[in-house]
Scaffold this active site. Structure first.
Site, PDB file in Angstrom:
ATOM      1  N   GLU A   1     -41.699  69.507  32.965  1.00  0.00           N
ATOM      2  CA  GLU A   1     -42.727  69.922  33.916  1.00  0.00           C
ATOM      3  C   GLU A   1     -42.346  71.231  34.597  1.00  0.00           C
ATOM      4  O   GLU A   1     -41.202  71.404  35.030  1.00  0.00           O
ATOM      5  CB  GLU A   1     -42.953  68.837  34.976  1.00  0.00           C
ATOM      6  CG  GLU A   1     -43.627  67.583  34.444  1.00  0.00           C
ATOM      7  CD  GLU A   1     -44.165  66.717  35.555  1.00  0.00           C
ATOM      8  OE1 GLU A   1     -44.765  67.259  36.508  1.00  0.00           O
ATOM      9  OE2 GLU A   1     -43.974  65.487  35.488  1.00  0.00           O
ATOM     10  N   ARG A   2     -43.303  72.132  34.711  1.00  0.00           N
ATOM     11  CA  ARG A   2     -43.066  73.402  35.394  1.00  0.00           C
ATOM     12  C   ARG A   2     -42.706  73.137  36.852  1.00  0.00           C
ATOM     13  O   ARG A   2     -43.316  72.307  37.527  1.00  0.00           O
ATOM     14  CB  ARG A   2     -44.297  74.318  35.306  1.00  0.00           C
ATOM     15  CG  ARG A   2     -45.541  73.727  35.902  1.00  0.00           C
ATOM     16  CD  ARG A   2     -46.720  74.668  35.863  1.00  0.00           C
ATOM     17  NE  ARG A   2     -47.874  73.993  36.448  1.00  0.00           N
ATOM     18  CZ  ARG A   2     -49.010  74.584  36.763  1.00  0.00           C
ATOM     19  NH1 ARG A   2     -49.173  75.867  36.547  1.00  0.00           N
ATOM     20  NH2 ARG A   2     -50.000  73.890  37.291  1.00  0.00           N
TER      21      ARG A   2
ATOM     22  N   ASN B   1     -46.559  73.274  31.582  1.00  0.00           N
ATOM     23  CA  ASN B   1     -45.834  72.042  31.305  1.00  0.00           C
ATOM     24  C   ASN B   1     -45.695  71.923  29.788  1.00  0.00           C
ATOM     25  O   ASN B   1     -46.623  72.258  29.047  1.00  0.00           O
ATOM     26  CB  ASN B   1     -46.614  70.841  31.839  1.00  0.00           C
ATOM     27  CG  ASN B   1     -46.901  70.954  33.316  1.00  0.00           C
ATOM     28  OD1 ASN B   1     -46.021  70.811  34.156  1.00  0.00           O
ATOM     29  ND2 ASN B   1     -48.161  71.227  33.662  1.00  0.00           N
TER      30      ASN B   1
ATOM     31  N   GLN C   1     -42.459  65.096  43.084  1.00  0.00           N
ATOM     32  CA  GLN C   1     -43.550  65.775  43.773  1.00  0.00           C
ATOM     33  C   GLN C   1     -43.865  65.095  45.105  1.00  0.00           C
ATOM     34  O   GLN C   1     -43.615  63.901  45.283  1.00  0.00           O
ATOM     35  CB  GLN C   1     -44.809  65.797  42.894  1.00  0.00           C
ATOM     36  CG  GLN C   1     -44.674  66.706  41.683  1.00  0.00           C
ATOM     37  CD  GLN C   1     -45.800  66.552  40.695  1.00  0.00           C
ATOM     38  OE1 GLN C   1     -46.264  65.452  40.434  1.00  0.00           O
ATOM     39  NE2 GLN C   1     -46.247  67.661  40.118  1.00  0.00           N
TER      40      GLN C   1
ATOM     41  N   HIS D   1     -50.885  72.795  29.745  1.00  0.00           N
ATOM     42  CA  HIS D   1     -49.885  72.088  28.930  1.00  0.00           C
ATOM     43  C   HIS D   1     -49.762  72.742  27.563  1.00  0.00           C
ATOM     44  O   HIS D   1     -50.764  73.129  26.952  1.00  0.00           O
ATOM     45  CB  HIS D   1     -50.277  70.625  28.722  1.00  0.00           C
ATOM     46  CG  HIS D   1     -50.225  69.806  29.968  1.00  0.00           C
ATOM     47  ND1 HIS D   1     -49.113  69.084  30.336  1.00  0.00           N
ATOM     48  CD2 HIS D   1     -51.142  69.624  30.944  1.00  0.00           C
ATOM     49  CE1 HIS D   1     -49.359  68.479  31.491  1.00  0.00           C
ATOM     50  NE2 HIS D   1     -50.577  68.785  31.872  1.00  0.00           N
TER      51      HIS D   1
ATOM     52  N   ASN E   1     -54.334  71.254  34.850  1.00  0.00           N
ATOM     53  CA  ASN E   1     -53.094  72.030  34.853  1.00  0.00           C
ATOM     54  C   ASN E   1     -52.712  72.315  33.404  1.00  0.00           C
ATOM     55  O   ASN E   1     -53.089  71.576  32.493  1.00  0.00           O
ATOM     56  CB  ASN E   1     -51.970  71.297  35.611  1.00  0.00           C
ATOM     57  CG  ASN E   1     -51.716  69.907  35.075  1.00  0.00           C
ATOM     58  OD1 ASN E   1     -52.439  69.395  34.224  1.00  0.00           O
ATOM     59  ND2 ASN E   1     -50.681  69.263  35.561  1.00  0.00           N
TER      60      ASN E   1
ATOM     61  N   CYS F   1     -45.174  61.800  32.740  1.00  0.00           N
ATOM     62  CA  CYS F   1     -46.140  62.812  33.176  1.00  0.00           C
ATOM     63  C   CYS F   1     -47.505  62.377  32.687  1.00  0.00           C
ATOM     64  O   CYS F   1     -47.762  62.389  31.472  1.00  0.00           O
ATOM     65  CB  CYS F   1     -45.774  64.192  32.632  1.00  0.00           C
ATOM     66  SG  CYS F   1     -46.977  65.480  33.041  1.00  0.00           S
ATOM     67  N   GLY F   2     -48.386  62.000  33.601  1.00  0.00           N
ATOM     68  CA  GLY F   2     -49.703  61.489  33.227  1.00  0.00           C
ATOM     69  C   GLY F   2     -50.578  62.536  32.569  1.00  0.00           C
ATOM     70  O   GLY F   2     -51.175  62.290  31.513  1.00  0.00           O
ATOM     71  N   THR F   3     -50.684  63.715  33.191  1.00  0.00           N
ATOM     72  CA  THR F   3     -51.499  64.762  32.578  1.00  0.00           C
ATOM     73  C   THR F   3     -50.877  65.220  31.263  1.00  0.00           C
ATOM     74  O   THR F   3     -51.588  65.579  30.320  1.00  0.00           O
ATOM     75  CB  THR F   3     -51.676  65.973  33.518  1.00  0.00           C
ATOM     76  OG1 THR F   3     -50.386  66.479  33.902  1.00  0.00           O
ATOM     77  CG2 THR F   3     -52.473  65.600  34.753  1.00  0.00           C
ATOM     78  N   GLY F   4     -49.544  65.178  31.187  1.00  0.00           N
ATOM     79  CA  GLY F   4     -48.869  65.536  29.941  1.00  0.00           C
ATOM     80  C   GLY F   4     -49.199  64.563  28.822  1.00  0.00           C
ATOM     81  O   GLY F   4     -49.388  64.968  27.664  1.00  0.00           O
TER      82      GLY F   4
ATOM     83  N   CYS G   1     -52.002  65.881  38.779  1.00  0.00           N
ATOM     84  CA  CYS G   1     -50.875  65.039  38.385  1.00  0.00           C
ATOM     85  C   CYS G   1     -51.395  63.648  38.106  1.00  0.00           C
ATOM     86  O   CYS G   1     -51.856  62.963  39.022  1.00  0.00           O
ATOM     87  CB  CYS G   1     -49.809  65.011  39.471  1.00  0.00           C
ATOM     88  SG  CYS G   1     -48.449  63.874  39.101  1.00  0.00           S
ATOM     89  N   GLY G   2     -51.349  63.219  36.851  1.00  0.00           N
ATOM     90  CA  GLY G   2     -51.894  61.927  36.481  1.00  0.00           C
ATOM     91  C   GLY G   2     -51.160  60.754  37.096  1.00  0.00           C
ATOM     92  O   GLY G   2     -51.767  59.828  37.638  1.00  0.00           O
TER      93      GLY G   2
END
Length: 276
Positions: A210-211, A192, A46, A161, A159, A219-222, A75-76
């Site tokens: 990730e999309r 995601n 990214q 998930h 976002n 992936c932090g948010t993941g 994005c984490g």
């Protein structure tokens, strides 16, 4: 246009950081794709653009673009890299930084030894806000993919998930099933996809598709979404160490209505300039 940048990564999830405060930046989708290309550009998962805030109550605004040029909300790992970037580039001297994103306002705390703690806010669980097509909110949902029915959690951390439990992340069909779920019509903004293996009440392993990117090393948010989904199912305690291919994150979530806190490293790789 000559663009100054910094290459960074959070557990191998890599970013091109661009300061749009001290230099003029105008990036089209084509230019973002060119920068993100690992063969002919810099290469990244990214691209993050640091901007002056619109909200007078925060310190910065930043925008997040996938390597395919699509803009995303949050994005984490990028948030942690953002905090170290503005600190090291002397855009701020604060250790506590408030930042505006398309997914909402984040509180970032710069710590010692390249560690950054991020208040990710409370997870969004109401299906229409994820967004996910379901009549009522539930801990899990059945999702039909190519004739097979899978059980998924649906969580937004700014976002969307989808979280699946697997017995072994090493053998999970991350590339094929992840791609199929990413474009599933019940996720109107795509999604995601996290493949989570719970080891015990305080530890788990995770891989994320990730999309707009594909599988990434972290992936932090993941990781936050996976922990929330596992906790809603009663499988983990309020603090979990989640190991991804790129390394480990500590995720803490007391429960519904409370914010998720993510702590992990952020590392600068090199600084450079590119003509685009």
């Amino acid at each position: 246009m000559r663009l100054k940048f910094t290459k960074m990564h959070g557990l191998g999830n890599d970013f091109v950081m661009v300061d749009a405060i001290t230099q003029r930046v105008k990036l089209s989708t084509e230019k973002i794709r060119a920068i993100g290309d690992r063969h002919t550009g810099i290469g990244c998962d990214q691209l993050l653009v640091v901007e002056a805030p619109r909200n007078p109550d925060v310190d910065f605004r930043y925008r997040i673009y996938n390597a395919d040029g699509s803009e995303v909300e949050n994005c984490g790992n990028g948030a942690r890299c953002f905090a170290r970037f503005v600190h090291e580039r002397r855009l701020t001297s604060k250790d506590k930084i408030l930042v505006e994103t398309a997914g909402g306002i984040l509180e970032l705390n710069v710590q010692e030894r390249d560690q950054v703690s991020v208040d990710m806010g409370a997870p969004i669980l109401e299906p229409q806000q994820v967004p996910f097509d379901a009549d009522i909110q539930a801990e899990t949902y059945p999702l039909e993919v190519d004739g097979e029915v899978y059980t998924v959690g649906a969580v937004s951390m700014g976002n969307p998930h989808a979280v699946l439990l697997v017995e072994d992340v090493d053998s999970a069909p991350v590339t094929t099933l992840g791609a199929a779920i990413e474009h599933h019509p019940r996720f109107p903004q795509k999604v995601n996809v996290g493949f989570l293996q719970v080891l015990d009440r305080g530890s788990a392993r995770l891989r994320v598709f990730e999309r707009g990117v594909g599988e990434t090393r972290a992936c932090g948010t993941g990781a936050c979404a996976a922990m929330v989904s596992a906790r809603l199912r009663g499988l983990v305690d309020e603090e979990v160490n989640i190991t991804l291919p790129g390394g480990s994150l500590t995720i803490r979530w007391p429960g519904p209505g409370e914010p998720v806190t993510m702590t992990g490293p952020a590392t600068a790789v090199y600084h450079g300039q590119i003509v685009i």
